[in-house]
Scaffold this motif. Structure first.
Motif, PDB file in Angstrom:
ATOM      1  N   PRO A  35       0.822  -1.221   0.000  1.00  0.00           N
ATOM      2  CA  PRO A  35       0.000   0.000   0.000  1.00  0.00           C
ATOM      3  C   PRO A  35       0.857   1.272   0.000  1.00  0.00           C
ATOM      4  O   PRO A  35       1.989   1.270   0.486  1.00  0.00           O
ATOM      5  CB  PRO A  35      -0.812  -0.111   1.291  1.00  0.00           C
ATOM      6  N   ASP A  36       0.282   2.343  -0.533  1.00  0.00           N
ATOM      7  CA  ASP A  36       0.998   3.617  -0.628  1.00  0.00           C
ATOM      8  C   ASP A  36       1.329   4.213   0.734  1.00  0.00           C
ATOM      9  O   ASP A  36       2.293   4.961   0.870  1.00  0.00           O
ATOM     10  CB  ASP A  36       0.196   4.631  -1.442  1.00  0.00           C
ATOM     11  N   GLU A  37       0.538   3.895   1.742  1.00  0.00           N
ATOM     12  CA  GLU A  37       0.795   4.464   3.069  1.00  0.00           C
ATOM     13  C   GLU A  37       1.888   3.711   3.828  1.00  0.00           C
ATOM     14  O   GLU A  37       2.273   4.095   4.922  1.00  0.00           O
ATOM     15  CB  GLU A  37      -0.490   4.529   3.904  1.00  0.00           C
ATOM     16  N   GLY A  38       2.399   2.640   3.274  1.00  0.00           N
ATOM     17  CA  GLY A  38       3.450   1.848   3.912  1.00  0.00           C
ATOM     18  C   GLY A  38       2.879   0.584   4.524  1.00  0.00           C
ATOM     19  O   GLY A  38       1.679   0.476   4.760  1.00  0.00           O
ATOM     20  N   ALA A  39       3.763  -0.372   4.775  1.00  0.00           N
ATOM     21  CA  ALA A  39       3.315  -1.655   5.319  1.00  0.00           C
ATOM     22  C   ALA A  39       4.451  -2.367   6.029  1.00  0.00           C
ATOM     23  O   ALA A  39       5.622  -2.180   5.705  1.00  0.00           O
ATOM     24  CB  ALA A  39       2.794  -2.545   4.185  1.00  0.00           C
ATOM     25  N   ASP A  40       4.066  -3.183   7.012  1.00  0.00           N
ATOM     26  CA  ASP A  40       5.021  -4.078   7.659  1.00  0.00           C
ATOM     27  C   ASP A  40       5.304  -5.250   6.729  1.00  0.00           C
ATOM     28  O   ASP A  40       4.401  -5.745   6.063  1.00  0.00           O
ATOM     29  CB  ASP A  40       4.450  -4.638   8.965  1.00  0.00           C
ATOM     30  N   LEU A  41       6.550  -5.680   6.697  1.00  0.00           N
ATOM     31  CA  LEU A  41       6.938  -6.814   5.883  1.00  0.00           C
ATOM     32  C   LEU A  41       7.868  -7.690   6.711  1.00  0.00           C
ATOM     33  O   LEU A  41       8.977  -7.277   7.051  1.00  0.00           O
ATOM     34  CB  LEU A  41       7.640  -6.338   4.607  1.00  0.00           C
ATOM     35  N   PRO A  42       7.434  -8.908   7.070  1.00  0.00           N
ATOM     36  CA  PRO A  42       8.293  -9.790   7.866  1.00  0.00           C
ATOM     37  C   PRO A  42       9.328 -10.515   7.004  1.00  0.00           C
ATOM     38  O   PRO A  42       9.024 -11.010   5.925  1.00  0.00           O
ATOM     39  CB  PRO A  42       7.296 -10.787   8.465  1.00  0.00           C
ATOM     40  N   VAL A  43      10.557 -10.553   7.507  1.00  0.00           N
ATOM     41  CA  VAL A  43      11.640 -11.280   6.858  1.00  0.00           C
ATOM     42  C   VAL A  43      12.039 -12.414   7.798  1.00  0.00           C
ATOM     43  O   VAL A  43      12.377 -12.189   8.956  1.00  0.00           O
ATOM     44  CB  VAL A  43      12.858 -10.365   6.598  1.00  0.00           C
ATOM     45  N   ARG A  44      11.969 -13.641   7.303  1.00  0.00           N
ATOM     46  CA  ARG A  44      12.372 -14.802   8.105  1.00  0.00           C
ATOM     47  C   ARG A  44      13.888 -14.880   8.147  1.00  0.00           C
ATOM     48  O   ARG A  44      14.550 -14.753   7.111  1.00  0.00           O
ATOM     49  CB  ARG A  44      11.808 -16.086   7.490  1.00  0.00           C
ATOM     50  N   VAL A  45      14.425 -15.087   9.349  1.00  0.00           N
ATOM     51  CA  VAL A  45      15.880 -15.170   9.513  1.00  0.00           C
ATOM     52  C   VAL A  45      16.236 -16.374  10.374  1.00  0.00           C
ATOM     53  O   VAL A  45      15.466 -16.787  11.244  1.00  0.00           O
ATOM     54  CB  VAL A  45      16.458 -13.871  10.136  1.00  0.00           C
ATOM     55  N   ARG A  46      17.417 -16.937  10.106  1.00  0.00           N
ATOM     56  CA  ARG A  46      17.911 -18.037  10.928  1.00  0.00           C
ATOM     57  C   ARG A  46      19.425 -18.124  10.791  1.00  0.00           C
ATOM     58  O   ARG A  46      20.003 -17.690   9.791  1.00  0.00           O
ATOM     59  CB  ARG A  46      17.268 -19.358  10.552  1.00  0.00           C
ATOM     60  N   GLY A  47      20.038 -18.696  11.812  1.00  0.00           N
ATOM     61  CA  GLY A  47      21.476 -18.939  11.798  1.00  0.00           C
ATOM     62  C   GLY A  47      21.727 -20.397  12.127  1.00  0.00           C
ATOM     63  O   GLY A  47      21.117 -20.936  13.054  1.00  0.00           O
ATOM     64  N   THR A  48      22.613 -21.038  11.371  1.00  0.00           N
ATOM     65  CA  THR A  48      22.886 -22.462  11.587  1.00  0.00           C
ATOM     66  C   THR A  48      24.385 -22.706  11.753  1.00  0.00           C
ATOM     67  O   THR A  48      25.214 -22.015  11.160  1.00  0.00           O
ATOM     68  CB  THR A  48      22.374 -23.323  10.413  1.00  0.00           C
ATOM     69  N   ARG A  49      24.677 -23.720  12.559  1.00  0.00           N
ATOM     70  CA  ARG A  49      26.061 -24.171  12.731  1.00  0.00           C
ATOM     71  C   ARG A  49      26.490 -24.969  11.515  1.00  0.00           C
ATOM     72  O   ARG A  49      25.673 -25.342  10.668  1.00  0.00           O
ATOM     73  CB  ARG A  49      26.178 -25.081  13.968  1.00  0.00           C
ATOM     74  N   ASP A  50      27.771 -25.309  11.485  1.00  0.00           N
ATOM     75  CA  ASP A  50      28.312 -26.132  10.395  1.00  0.00           C
ATOM     76  C   ASP A  50      27.632 -27.492  10.295  1.00  0.00           C
ATOM     77  O   ASP A  50      27.533 -28.067   9.211  1.00  0.00           O
ATOM     78  CB  ASP A  50      29.820 -26.340  10.573  1.00  0.00           C
ATOM     79  N   ASP A  51      27.127 -28.019  11.426  1.00  0.00           N
ATOM     80  CA  ASP A  51      26.467 -29.326  11.407  1.00  0.00           C
ATOM     81  C   ASP A  51      24.983 -29.236  11.063  1.00  0.00           C
ATOM     82  O   ASP A  51      24.273 -30.235  11.096  1.00  0.00           O
ATOM     83  CB  ASP A  51      26.662 -30.061  12.740  1.00  0.00           C
ATOM     84  N   GLY A  52      24.491 -28.037  10.721  1.00  0.00           N
ATOM     85  CA  GLY A  52      23.097 -27.847  10.320  1.00  0.00           C
ATOM     86  C   GLY A  52      22.150 -27.500  11.457  1.00  0.00           C
ATOM     87  O   GLY A  52      20.973 -27.214  11.215  1.00  0.00           O
ATOM     88  N   THR A  53      22.628 -27.491  12.695  1.00  0.00           N
ATOM     89  CA  THR A  53      21.780 -27.151  13.839  1.00  0.00           C
ATOM     90  C   THR A  53      21.444 -25.665  13.817  1.00  0.00           C
ATOM     91  O   THR A  53      22.341 -24.821  13.703  1.00  0.00           O
ATOM     92  CB  THR A  53      22.501 -27.497  15.162  1.00  0.00           C
ATOM     93  N   VAL A  54      20.165 -25.344  13.941  1.00  0.00           N
ATOM     94  CA  VAL A  54      19.724 -23.953  14.007  1.00  0.00           C
ATOM     95  C   VAL A  54      20.052 -23.417  15.398  1.00  0.00           C
ATOM     96  O   VAL A  54      19.644 -23.996  16.405  1.00  0.00           O
ATOM     97  CB  VAL A  54      18.212 -23.826  13.710  1.00  0.00           C
ATOM     98  N   VAL A  55      20.798 -22.312  15.453  1.00  0.00           N
ATOM     99  CA  VAL A  55      21.185 -21.721  16.740  1.00  0.00           C
ATOM    100  C   VAL A  55      20.397 -20.456  17.061  1.00  0.00           C
ATOM    101  O   VAL A  55      20.332 -20.038  18.206  1.00  0.00           O
ATOM    102  CB  VAL A  55      22.701 -21.431  16.810  1.00  0.00           C
ATOM    103  N   ILE A  56      19.806 -19.847  16.051  1.00  0.00           N
ATOM    104  CA  ILE A  56      18.982 -18.657  16.226  1.00  0.00           C
ATOM    105  C   ILE A  56      17.992 -18.604  15.070  1.00  0.00           C
ATOM    106  O   ILE A  56      18.328 -18.948  13.939  1.00  0.00           O
ATOM    107  CB  ILE A  56      19.857 -17.376  16.280  1.00  0.00           C
ATOM    108  N   GLU A  57      16.760 -18.212  15.379  1.00  0.00           N
ATOM    109  CA  GLU A  57      15.758 -18.056  14.320  1.00  0.00           C
ATOM    110  C   GLU A  57      14.751 -17.026  14.751  1.00  0.00           C
ATOM    111  O   GLU A  57      14.576 -16.776  15.945  1.00  0.00           O
ATOM    112  CB  GLU A  57      15.075 -19.385  13.998  1.00  0.00           C
ATOM    113  N   GLY A  58      14.109 -16.418  13.773  1.00  0.00           N
ATOM    114  CA  GLY A  58      13.114 -15.414  14.096  1.00  0.00           C
ATOM    115  C   GLY A  58      12.656 -14.633  12.887  1.00  0.00           C
ATOM    116  O   GLY A  58      12.741 -15.112  11.747  1.00  0.00           O
ATOM    117  N   VAL A  59      12.202 -13.420  13.167  1.00  0.00           N
ATOM    118  CA  VAL A  59      11.653 -12.534  12.140  1.00  0.00           C
ATOM    119  C   VAL A  59      12.190 -11.133  12.380  1.00  0.00           C
ATOM    120  O   VAL A  59      12.238 -10.663  13.528  1.00  0.00           O
ATOM    121  CB  VAL A  59      10.112 -12.510  12.196  1.00  0.00           C
TER     122      VAL A  59
END
Length: 163
Positions: A128-152
């Motif tokens: 919309p022209d008046e502006g809008a919230d837009l969520p971005v999914r974020v995550r951080g993973t270790r070398d072994d694939g384990t997620v150590v942080i996640e959020g928006v």
């Protein structure tokens, strides 16, 4: 095409330099634009519309008292990835600014950490022209694939001012 995406494609596509050195060059240039990002020495591995990724090297300067990557260093990496994604994705007639971050720490960050930011293409259409919230999914993973942080990370996307 955005300035960030153009710079990424140029630096990683130089035949004499190679993609690896080009990515390191881009990472250094990106960190100069927002100097606090340089504290984590991000190494971007991917930038494109709707997705960006970088690696935070595990080194003493980003350790906490446990010898793992500090929570704020992780958030810094997530925000850098989100910023690259936003710059590569935002429509030319819009601008963006981070509005908030909600994250969960899910495991110890005991290795280099890959930070990823993602959106869906349809999130950027019909804003919309008046502006809008837009969520971005974020995550951080270790070398072994384990997620150590996640959020928006929530962005405020609004029309570009015409001064």
């Amino acid at each position: 095409m955005s300035r960030v995406l153009t710079m990424w494609r140029t630096t990683t596509g130089l035949p004499l330099v190679g993609a690896s050195l080009g990515a390191r060059t881009f990472s250094a240039l990106f960190a100069r634009q927002a100097p606090y990002f340089a504290t984590i020495r991000p190494r971007f591995t991917e930038i494109g519309p709707n997705r960006a990724a970088l690696v935070i090297p595990k080194r003493k300067r980003v350790h906490n008292h446990l010898g793992t990557v500090h929570a704020i260093a992780l958030c810094n990496g997530l925000e850098a990835a989100m910023g690259a994604l936003a710059e590569a994705t935002v429509p030319a007639d819009k601008r963006w600014i981070p509005k908030g971050m909600d994250v969960s720490y899910t495991a110890k960050a005991t290795s280099d950490i890959t930070c990823v930011a993602e959106t869906d293409p349809e999130q950027w259409t019909g804003l919309p022209d008046e502006g809008a919230d837009l969520p971005v999914r974020v995550r951080g993973t270790r070398d072994d694939g384990t997620v150590v942080i996640e959020g928006v990370i929530r962005l405020w996307v609004s029309p570009r001012r015409r001064d």
